[in-house]
Design an enzyme around this catalytic site. Structure first.
Site, short mmCIF file in Angstrom:
data_model
loop_
_atom_site.label_atom_id
_atom_site.label_comp_id
_atom_site.label_asym_id
_atom_site.label_seq_id
_atom_site.Cartn_x
_atom_site.Cartn_y
_atom_site.Cartn_z
N CYS A 29 -3.80 -10.58 -23.44
CA CYS A 29 -4.93 -10.47 -22.29
C CYS A 29 -5.87 -9.00 -22.48
O CYS A 29 -4.86 -7.65 -23.38
CB CYS A 29 -4.13 -10.23 -20.79
SG CYS A 29 -2.88 -8.56 -20.23
N CYS A 52 -3.36 -6.13 -21.90
CA CYS A 52 -2.07 -5.44 -23.56
C CYS A 52 -2.24 -4.62 -24.30
O CYS A 52 -1.52 -3.89 -25.15
CB CYS A 52 -1.71 -6.95 -23.49
SG CYS A 52 -1.16 -8.31 -22.44
N ASP A 86 -40.24 -14.45 -45.49
CA ASP A 86 -40.51 -14.46 -46.42
C ASP A 86 -41.19 -15.50 -46.98
O ASP A 86 -40.20 -16.64 -46.48
CB ASP A 86 -39.34 -13.38 -46.91
CG ASP A 86 -39.77 -12.88 -48.54
OD1 ASP A 86 -41.62 -12.83 -49.12
OD2 ASP A 86 -39.18 -13.46 -49.56
#
Length: 729
Positions: free
Chosen positions: A31, A34, A423
């Protein structure tokens, strides 16, 4: 997931005397909290000046003079495993030490979370059976206690370190809830909470690991060794020891170990890991090849042109990992929200535990129970992980398909783009002129006309001349010797073949020279000009004997790409080109562009982009990454074509199509729009679940195990929802 601190690149010259910059892979983080815990503990370690821990990529970057062993032990003490990937020392003459892939952990180290969670579940089950079967209460409590100790081991340890760093994280709050439940005699509730939380973390870790594999799979494509020929001897060396100019030998079926240029041999090469192309590309002498691509059919001798850290694949992996760490606007909002939300709920839990019993006379245990349930709800795991998991999944998926998105902000922004400017040359068209019409006059056949044209153009360096010569080669026409060749600047060229004078060039040149134009010639010229083709006339000394029309042809997939962009929700498409407006009109009509502008100088393209932004708010510009830099920079999203062979595209564009393939653009738009949609879904779902259970808990209609089930379930649902982005094609 709470926000990660962003790593900063430190070169050896940024380091102080005696320092090193090391990169570690940290295993076991399930997580965001952590990562924050590791960050805080490492930040307090003596001998560490800077540290950055990433939950998304599981990497930790440290600037330090402490030993590597000390750093690894400190990480181990917090409950995780750090493996050295690379170290740069302060002395620039000292080579980089690379740990490479982390060594494979043993069974216990690899599966201990699974084992502890399983044991917790088994003892919880035995305890519940013992309690409801009327068995010994003490035996049931012992089973619940073992379930709490095994299932809560990781949470308690992480919570302890969070408390030491004065942080209220989910692990600490869950530990308090479990201890509190046991203290008021709710042993089964406490054990259930711990088990569900342990299962939730295990599932989160497993699902997040799947999203990380998308980028790790790219790393696996690059060989670690290469067969090199030096001083006439063939030897196998580590790719880290290859030098620019080395000659490497690549057998059929082997992956190319380093970026280079084919010196000898011919083979088809599967470039999917770098460009996302599904069809192998023929590589011959002089062609560029990339590290990690698969040599399929023939042997190749390749001259190394880049060092290992500068290869296209290495840079791509670095940029993708860096992109996964850049916060999107929605993630920044969620992080700010969570910063204030969690402390407010903790204060509310304390007030709920203390105030109602004082005023109502109710037992403290009832309100303490509600407060504990509120604590379980307090940390917004689902909310803070809702955005990062979607971004990691989307960027990883795009990279595997040859699209480099350089950050969550660009991913979200691309999902909101309403207008796309293109372009023309090299983007919507091939960028290489080809002959589209050969029209002979007055008894001259096509072969004669091409022979004259190819013979004269063989002496010319003009791009249109190369188009004529290419057609001549395809038709097997041999150029004749030309005497008295003369190039007339800006007009054409002339020379003598077998004593007769022939000319090839612009129609205006032949008008100057006094050639008569027949009605047929005028009709053909009018049609060709209307179609945007460039026409070259061919004449002998008396009359025009034919014409050759040349055009920059439209890419086969340009029209389909524009159609799919509109299907994906792009409201407006525009073409900006320096070519003649007549040519722009022809190309726009062929591909289905809504609006076109020709005869534009770079500053005029910039003005058009500014105007488009005023009309459509958010505008993307697609180019080759080299030309039109002002327009690409002025657009909200700059998209470069062909980044695999263009360093400047990798560095400057926001999104890079690694192959020279415009058909990747609709996929990018669809992926971005879906990512934006899923992120919004995750955020709203997480907020509504939190609000619902906060109200239920305060009202006494929710219990501890329901609260943790809802919290863990919501986190898993947003992760799984975000992971759907891995499957977008």
């Amino acid at each position: 997931m709470l926000s990660d601190v962003q790593p900063e690149e430190s070169s050896a010259t940024d380091l102080q005397l005696g320092e090193a910059r090391s990169v570690f892979r940290v295993d076991g983080m399930d997580c965001g909290e952590c990562a924050r815990t590791v960050q805080r503990v490492m930040g307090k370690l003596s001998g560490v000046r800077e540290v950055a821990v990433s939950f998304n990529t599981t990497k930790m970057t440290v600037v330090h003079n402490a030993s590597l062993e000390t750093i690894q032990k400190t990480v181990s003490d917090v409950g995780y495993r750090a493996t050295v990937l690379e170290t740069t020392l302060q002395d620039p003459d000292v080579p980089v030490a690379t740990g490479g892939e982390a060594a494979e952990p043993g069974f216990w180290e690899k599966h201990k979370r699974t084992v502890l969670t399983t044991v917790s579940g088994l003892f919880l089950g035995v305890g519940l059976i013992t309690e409801f079967a009327g068995g010994s209460e003490s035996a049931a409590i012992v089973c619940y206690l073992i379930a709490i100790l095994t299932g809560g081991f990781y949470a308690a340890r992480a919570g302890y370190f969070a408390l030491k760093s004065f942080t209220l994280d989910m692990n600490f709050l869950m530990t308090v809830a479990a201890i509190g439940a046991a203290a008021i005699g709710e042993w089964s509730e406490g054990a259930t909470v711990v088990f569900l939380f342990s299962v939730g973390n295990w599932l989160q870790a497993s699902t997040m690991e799947r999203t990380r594999r998308s980028i790790r799979s790219l790393i696996g494509f690059a060989p670690k060794e290469a067969l090199v020929r030096r001083n006439g001897q063939e030897q196998t060396v580590s790719v880290d020891h290859l030098q620019i100019g080395d000659l490497i030998l690549v057998r059929p079926g082997e992956r190319i170990p380093m970026d280079g240029r084919v010196e000898a041999g011919s083979s088809t090469v599967n470039q999917a890991p770098v460009t996302g192309e599904s069809i192998p590309v023929l590589k011959q002498m002089g062609d560029e090849v990339f590290a990690g691509t698969l040599n399929e059919t023939g042997g190749l001798e390749v001259i190394v042109t880049k060092k290992v850290q500068d290869s296209t694949l290495s840079r791509m992996i670095y940029l993708v990992e860096e992109a996964q760490e850049q916060k999107a606007p929605s993630q920044q909002f969620v992080d700010r929200f969570a910063t204030y939300y969690t402390p407010i709920v903790v204060v509310l839990a304390i007030l709920i535990a203390v105030l109602p019993p004082l005023f109502t006379g109710d037992p403290f245990s009832d309100w303490i129970y509600r407060a504990l349930a509120l604590l379980v709800i307090a940390c917004p795991c689902a909310l803070v992980i809702s955005t990062p998991v979607a971004i990691v999944a989307a960027i990883g998926n795009a990279a595997k398909r040859g699209v480099l998105i350089k950050g969550g902000a660009y991913l979200e922004l691309m999902g909101q783009i309403r207008a796309v400017a293109f372009d023309k040359t090299g983007t919507l068209t091939q960028g290489k002129p080809v002959v589209v019409l050969v029209e002979p006059f007055d008894g001259v056949d096509q072969e004669q006309l091409l022979t004259v044209a190819a013979s004269i153009e063989a002496r010319s360096e003009h791009p249109l001349a190369r188009a004529v010569l290419l057609l001549g080669e395809q038709k097997g026409i041999r150029a004749l010797p030309v005497q008295q060749f003369q190039a007339v600047a800006g007009k054409g060229a002339q020379g003598h073949l077998d004593g007769a004078l022939y000319r090839i060039g612009k129609p205006s040149w032949f008008e100057e020279l006094g050639y008569d134009g027949t009605d047929r010639l005028k009709t053909v010229l009018s049609v060709q000009h209307e179609q945007g083709h460039t026409v070259m006339l061919v004449a002998d000394e008396q009359q025009i004997i034919g014409l050759i029309a040349v055009a920059d042809t439209v890419r086969p997939d340009s029209a389909d790409t524009i159609a799919k962009l509109k299907q994906a929700g792009t409201a407006h498409t525009v073409m900006l080109t320096g070519d003649h407006a007549r040519i722009a009109k022809s190309i726009a009509k062929q591909v289905g562009i809504d609006e076109y502008h020709g005869d534009l100088l770079p500053e005029q393209k910039l003005a058009r982009i500014t105007e488009l932004k005023q009309r459509h708010h958010l505008v993307a510009m697609v180019g080759d990454g080299i030309n039109d830099s002002p327009a690409l920079a002025a657009s909200d999203i700059g998209i470069a074509m062909g980044g695999a062979g263009t360093d400047i595209a990798l560095e400057t564009a926001d999104i890079v199509l690694m192959s020279d393939d415009i058909s990747k653009l609709p996929f990018t738009v669809r992926l971005s729009r879906k990512a934006l949609r899923l992120i919004k879904q995750n955020i709203w779902f997480s907020l509504l679940v939190k609000l619902a259970f906060l109200l239920l808990t305060v009202a006494g209609l929710s219990n501890l195990w329901m609260a943790v089930f809802a919290d863990t379930g919501a986190a898993l649902l947003v992760i799984l929802n975000g992971m759907r982005l891995i499957k977008v094609r």
